[in-house]
Design a protein around this motif. Structure first.
Motif, PDB file in Angstrom:
ATOM      1  N   GLN A 266      55.316-108.217  99.027  1.00  0.00           N
ATOM      2  CA  GLN A 266      54.322-108.653  98.061  1.00  0.00           C
ATOM      3  C   GLN A 266      53.320-109.601  98.715  1.00  0.00           C
ATOM      4  O   GLN A 266      53.701-110.565  99.361  1.00  0.00           O
ATOM      5  CB  GLN A 266      54.998-109.332  96.885  1.00  0.00           C
ATOM      6  CG  GLN A 266      55.768-108.376  95.991  1.00  0.00           C
ATOM      7  CD  GLN A 266      56.216-109.045  94.716  1.00  0.00           C
ATOM      8  OE1 GLN A 266      56.583-110.203  94.720  1.00  0.00           O
ATOM      9  NE2 GLN A 266      56.181-108.329  93.613  1.00  0.00           N
ATOM     10  N   GLU A 267      52.056-109.304  98.539  1.00  0.00           N
ATOM     11  CA  GLU A 267      51.006-110.127  99.151  1.00  0.00           C
ATOM     12  C   GLU A 267      50.748-111.369  98.302  1.00  0.00           C
ATOM     13  O   GLU A 267      50.445-111.271  97.117  1.00  0.00           O
ATOM     14  CB  GLU A 267      49.721-109.324  99.289  1.00  0.00           C
ATOM     15  CG  GLU A 267      48.595-110.107  99.947  1.00  0.00           C
ATOM     16  CD  GLU A 267      47.288-109.342  99.975  1.00  0.00           C
ATOM     17  OE1 GLU A 267      46.267-109.937 100.365  1.00  0.00           O
ATOM     18  OE2 GLU A 267      47.285-108.147  99.590  1.00  0.00           O
ATOM     19  N   ILE A 268      50.851-112.529  98.929  1.00  0.00           N
ATOM     20  CA  ILE A 268      50.597-113.794  98.244  1.00  0.00           C
ATOM     21  C   ILE A 268      49.096-114.062  98.230  1.00  0.00           C
ATOM     22  O   ILE A 268      48.446-114.075  99.273  1.00  0.00           O
ATOM     23  CB  ILE A 268      51.326-114.949  98.946  1.00  0.00           C
ATOM     24  CG1 ILE A 268      52.841-114.710  98.960  1.00  0.00           C
ATOM     25  CG2 ILE A 268      51.005-116.283  98.281  1.00  0.00           C
ATOM     26  CD1 ILE A 268      53.595-115.636  99.894  1.00  0.00           C
ATOM     27  N   ARG A 269      48.564-114.282  97.038  1.00  0.00           N
ATOM     28  CA  ARG A 269      47.160-114.686  96.877  1.00  0.00           C
ATOM     29  C   ARG A 269      47.166-115.880  95.928  1.00  0.00           C
ATOM     30  O   ARG A 269      47.032-115.725  94.716  1.00  0.00           O
ATOM     31  CB  ARG A 269      46.328-113.541  96.292  1.00  0.00           C
ATOM     32  CG  ARG A 269      46.295-112.279  97.150  1.00  0.00           C
ATOM     33  CD  ARG A 269      45.550-111.183  96.429  1.00  0.00           C
ATOM     34  NE  ARG A 269      45.432-109.964  97.215  1.00  0.00           N
ATOM     35  CZ  ARG A 269      44.857-108.841  96.785  1.00  0.00           C
ATOM     36  NH1 ARG A 269      44.341-108.821  95.550  1.00  0.00           N
ATOM     37  NH2 ARG A 269      44.788-107.777  97.543  1.00  0.00           N
ATOM     38  N   GLY A 270      47.370-117.048  96.490  1.00  0.00           N
ATOM     39  CA  GLY A 270      47.626-118.202  95.654  1.00  0.00           C
ATOM     40  C   GLY A 270      46.636-119.336  95.785  1.00  0.00           C
ATOM     41  O   GLY A 270      45.747-119.332  96.645  1.00  0.00           O
ATOM     42  N   VAL A 271      46.835-120.321  94.907  1.00  0.00           N
ATOM     43  CA  VAL A 271      46.048-121.550  94.979  1.00  0.00           C
ATOM     44  C   VAL A 271      46.909-122.697  94.471  1.00  0.00           C
ATOM     45  O   VAL A 271      47.658-122.552  93.506  1.00  0.00           O
ATOM     46  CB  VAL A 271      44.746-121.432  94.149  1.00  0.00           C
ATOM     47  CG1 VAL A 271      45.040-121.187  92.673  1.00  0.00           C
ATOM     48  CG2 VAL A 271      43.872-122.665  94.331  1.00  0.00           C
ATOM     49  N   TRP A 272      46.839-123.821  95.178  1.00  0.00           N
ATOM     50  CA  TRP A 272      47.512-125.031  94.715  1.00  0.00           C
ATOM     51  C   TRP A 272      46.628-125.743  93.705  1.00  0.00           C
ATOM     52  O   TRP A 272      45.409-125.822  93.872  1.00  0.00           O
ATOM     53  CB  TRP A 272      47.781-125.974  95.887  1.00  0.00           C
ATOM     54  CG  TRP A 272      48.983-125.594  96.704  1.00  0.00           C
ATOM     55  CD1 TRP A 272      50.289-125.667  96.340  1.00  0.00           C
ATOM     56  CD2 TRP A 272      48.967-125.085  98.059  1.00  0.00           C
ATOM     57  NE1 TRP A 272      51.100-125.244  97.381  1.00  0.00           N
ATOM     58  CE2 TRP A 272      50.327-124.887  98.430  1.00  0.00           C
ATOM     59  CE3 TRP A 272      47.964-124.797  98.982  1.00  0.00           C
ATOM     60  CZ2 TRP A 272      50.683-124.408  99.702  1.00  0.00           C
ATOM     61  CZ3 TRP A 272      48.317-124.310 100.226  1.00  0.00           C
ATOM     62  CH2 TRP A 272      49.668-124.119 100.579  1.00  0.00           C
TER      63      TRP A 272
ATOM     64  N   ASN B  46      41.366-111.488  91.416  1.00  0.00           N
ATOM     65  CA  ASN B  46      42.566-110.848  91.976  1.00  0.00           C
ATOM     66  C   ASN B  46      43.504-111.806  92.709  1.00  0.00           C
ATOM     67  O   ASN B  46      44.200-111.409  93.651  1.00  0.00           O
ATOM     68  CB  ASN B  46      42.185-109.665  92.881  1.00  0.00           C
ATOM     69  CG  ASN B  46      41.570-108.529  92.088  1.00  0.00           C
ATOM     70  OD1 ASN B  46      41.978-108.252  90.956  1.00  0.00           O
ATOM     71  ND2 ASN B  46      40.562-107.878  92.656  1.00  0.00           N
ATOM     72  N   PHE B  47      43.536-113.082  92.272  1.00  0.00           N
ATOM     73  CA  PHE B  47      44.614-113.979  92.693  1.00  0.00           C
ATOM     74  C   PHE B  47      45.891-113.546  91.950  1.00  0.00           C
ATOM     75  O   PHE B  47      45.827-112.826  90.956  1.00  0.00           O
ATOM     76  CB  PHE B  47      44.287-115.425  92.327  1.00  0.00           C
ATOM     77  CG  PHE B  47      43.328-116.100  93.264  1.00  0.00           C
ATOM     78  CD1 PHE B  47      43.764-117.096  94.134  1.00  0.00           C
ATOM     79  CD2 PHE B  47      41.972-115.757  93.286  1.00  0.00           C
ATOM     80  CE1 PHE B  47      42.882-117.736  94.988  1.00  0.00           C
ATOM     81  CE2 PHE B  47      41.085-116.389  94.137  1.00  0.00           C
ATOM     82  CZ  PHE B  47      41.543-117.388  94.999  1.00  0.00           C
TER      83      PHE B  47
ATOM     84  N   PHE C 239      39.470-110.371  97.863  1.00  0.00           N
ATOM     85  CA  PHE C 239      40.526-109.500  97.339  1.00  0.00           C
ATOM     86  C   PHE C 239      39.889-108.430  96.461  1.00  0.00           C
ATOM     87  O   PHE C 239      39.836-108.579  95.231  1.00  0.00           O
ATOM     88  CB  PHE C 239      41.532-110.317  96.517  1.00  0.00           C
ATOM     89  CG  PHE C 239      42.002-111.583  97.185  1.00  0.00           C
ATOM     90  CD1 PHE C 239      42.571-111.556  98.448  1.00  0.00           C
ATOM     91  CD2 PHE C 239      41.866-112.810  96.545  1.00  0.00           C
ATOM     92  CE1 PHE C 239      43.007-112.722  99.067  1.00  0.00           C
ATOM     93  CE2 PHE C 239      42.301-113.981  97.148  1.00  0.00           C
ATOM     94  CZ  PHE C 239      42.864-113.941  98.410  1.00  0.00           C
ATOM     95  N   PRO C 240      39.405-107.356  97.036  1.00  0.00           N
ATOM     96  CA  PRO C 240      38.655-106.363  96.266  1.00  0.00           C
ATOM     97  C   PRO C 240      39.482-105.593  95.237  1.00  0.00           C
ATOM     98  O   PRO C 240      38.923-105.040  94.298  1.00  0.00           O
ATOM     99  CB  PRO C 240      38.117-105.411  97.346  1.00  0.00           C
ATOM    100  CG  PRO C 240      39.004-105.628  98.529  1.00  0.00           C
ATOM    101  CD  PRO C 240      39.429-107.050  98.477  1.00  0.00           C
ATOM    102  N   SER C 241      40.798-105.567  95.396  1.00  0.00           N
ATOM    103  CA  SER C 241      41.623-104.847  94.416  1.00  0.00           C
ATOM    104  C   SER C 241      42.796-105.728  93.996  1.00  0.00           C
ATOM    105  O   SER C 241      43.220-106.625  94.731  1.00  0.00           O
ATOM    106  CB  SER C 241      42.140-103.535  95.022  1.00  0.00           C
ATOM    107  OG  SER C 241      42.895-103.798  96.191  1.00  0.00           O
ATOM    108  N   PRO C 242      43.358-105.480  92.805  1.00  0.00           N
ATOM    109  CA  PRO C 242      44.468-106.303  92.309  1.00  0.00           C
ATOM    110  C   PRO C 242      45.728-106.154  93.170  1.00  0.00           C
ATOM    111  O   PRO C 242      45.938-105.098  93.790  1.00  0.00           O
ATOM    112  CB  PRO C 242      44.705-105.782  90.893  1.00  0.00           C
ATOM    113  CG  PRO C 242      43.467-105.035  90.536  1.00  0.00           C
ATOM    114  CD  PRO C 242      42.941-104.483  91.811  1.00  0.00           C
TER     115      PRO C 242
END
Length: 407
Positions: free
Chosen positions: A54-60, A86-87, A397-400
């Motif tokens: 699973q690709e992590i696309r995060g923010v603190w 798409n985060f 992140f062009p796609s979900p």
């Protein structure tokens, strides 16, 4: 024996159906891949183990983001925007400066007054964020930002001075990005129990998807010369702690003790909430171990880390690429979701969008996810306009890539 007519008919039928059969096979493969988590769960496989890619696309979300967090409408806008870009993961701070950011019976019993947890209409900030994020399909993993660290002016330090360790010269503070801080003694049973209680309270009280510990769930190598730790080391090794704080045996002994605590903490979390993601966001291993006694590579090899985000806050691309290419990161990404912590900017040190894009691209080329520090600096205090920043982040992140929640 088949007649020529029948054989010819079958060949014509098969030839006409062949494209349809290929299409059905292709769709079947896609569906099986999509439902793999549910199938694996039904067959009794571990939820984290069967989702390593699973690709992590995060923010603190830090204390700097409380203008957003305390307002329900702003939270709704933030979550909607992150979903649109798409985060897939939010890491909100829940432990900072010796205080928790939610109503805590554990902290109250310890005589520690709440720091900030109520929103503008008196609501629970953490509960609201989790509810709104889950509606949009985002994971929420509360973040114990300060770990064993606390300011000397905090109620924790003032009320429990014996819980803190010291350097060989007797001094108890060090300088950090958060200013002057003291360090809770990670070897002291009372400290271990207090931190464990707070963590279990968080994962029990909220519908969170896990819990995260960063580079401060550690101890600077200069510390550990308090009476309790000196006596424990002497009892176990038959030697007094060496004068050299970086002595290899002394470093390893303390690092191993912290590892043992993290193993116990992981077990406690999993017993309370088996599917909780046990996330770690340290510095690169060589630095973490030598300077902060944080042997997270051993934690990972002992199977207590479900997700790894290595902080690589480097403006220089050559240094950034060198650090994200380290062998321990390559080892991690083979078995667990692995990402890189990227600096999006600070109030007094904005980061240009081009640097962010280049670093994200470098991480993605190596199959790594990313998490940004921190939410407000995605858009504000930047060199570009708000629109330019949002367009820039929209291109990353062009796609979900939504992450599966395991109830």
């Amino acid at each position: 024996m088949k007649s020529p007519f029948i054989a010819q008919s079958w060949r014509r039928l098969f030839k006409s159906l062949f494209p349809i059969l290929i299409l059905i096979s292709f769709i079947t493969v896609l569906l099986l891949d999509s439902f793999a988590p549910a199938i694996a769960e039904g067959w009794g496989f571990g939820a984290i183990a069967q989702l390593p890619r699973q690709e992590i696309r995060g923010v603190w979300m830090t204390t700097n983001d409380f203008d957003t967090l305390k307002d329900r409408e702003k939270v709704q806008d933030a979550v909607s925007q992150l979903r649109r870009l798409n985060f897939n993961t939010i890491y909100p701070v829940v432990w900072n400066s010796g205080y928790v950011m939610y109503p805590s019976a554990i902290a109250q019993r310890a005589g520690i007054q709440p720091f900030i947890y109520k929103g503008s209409d008196g609501h629970d900030i953490l509960a609201d964020l989790i509810n709104q994020a889950h509606r949009k399909g985002l994971l929420v993993i509360p973040w114990f930002e300060f770990g064993f660290m606390a300011p000397p002016t905090s109620e924790l330090a003032l009320n429990y001075p014996d819980w803190f360790t010291q350097k060989r010269d007797g001094s108890q503070t060090s300088n950090s990005a958060a200013g002057e801080v003291m360090w809770l003694n990670p070897f002291l049973p009372q400290v271990q129990q207090f931190i464990t209680n707070l963590v279990l309270e968080t994962v029990s009280q909220y519908d969170a998807d896990g819990i995260q510990f960063d580079d401060h769930t550690s101890l600077p190598y200069e510390f550990g010369y308090d009476k309790y730790t000196v006596a424990l080391y002497t009892k176990e090794t038959k030697n007094a702690p060496p004068r050299d704080a970086q002595d290899a045996v002394w470093v390893k002994w303390r690092a191993d003790k912290i590892t043992a605590f993290m193993v116990q903490l992981n077990q406690a979390v999993k017993q309370r909430k088996p599917q909780a993601i046990f996330s770690v966001s340290p510095n690169y291993h060589d630095f973490a171990y030598k300077f902060h006694l944080q042997d997270w590579l051993t934690w990972m090899r002992q199977n207590i880390v479900d997700e790894l985000i290595v902080q690589v806050y480097r403006p220089d691309m050559q240094s950034f690429v060198a650090n994200i290419s380290r062998p321990e990161i390559q080892e991690a990404q083979k078995i667990i979701p692995t990402g890189i912590g990227i600096m999006a900017g600070l109030r007094n040190n904005p980061v240009p969008m081009q640097q962010i894009k280049s670093q994200v691209r470098a991480a993605q080329e190596r199959g790594l996810g990313v998490t940004f520090f921190y939410y407000e600096s995605l858009w504000n205090d930047s060199l570009e306009s708000l629109n330019e920043r949002q367009v820039g982040f929209g291109s990353l992140f062009p796609s979900p890539a939504l992450r599966a929640r395991v109830e």
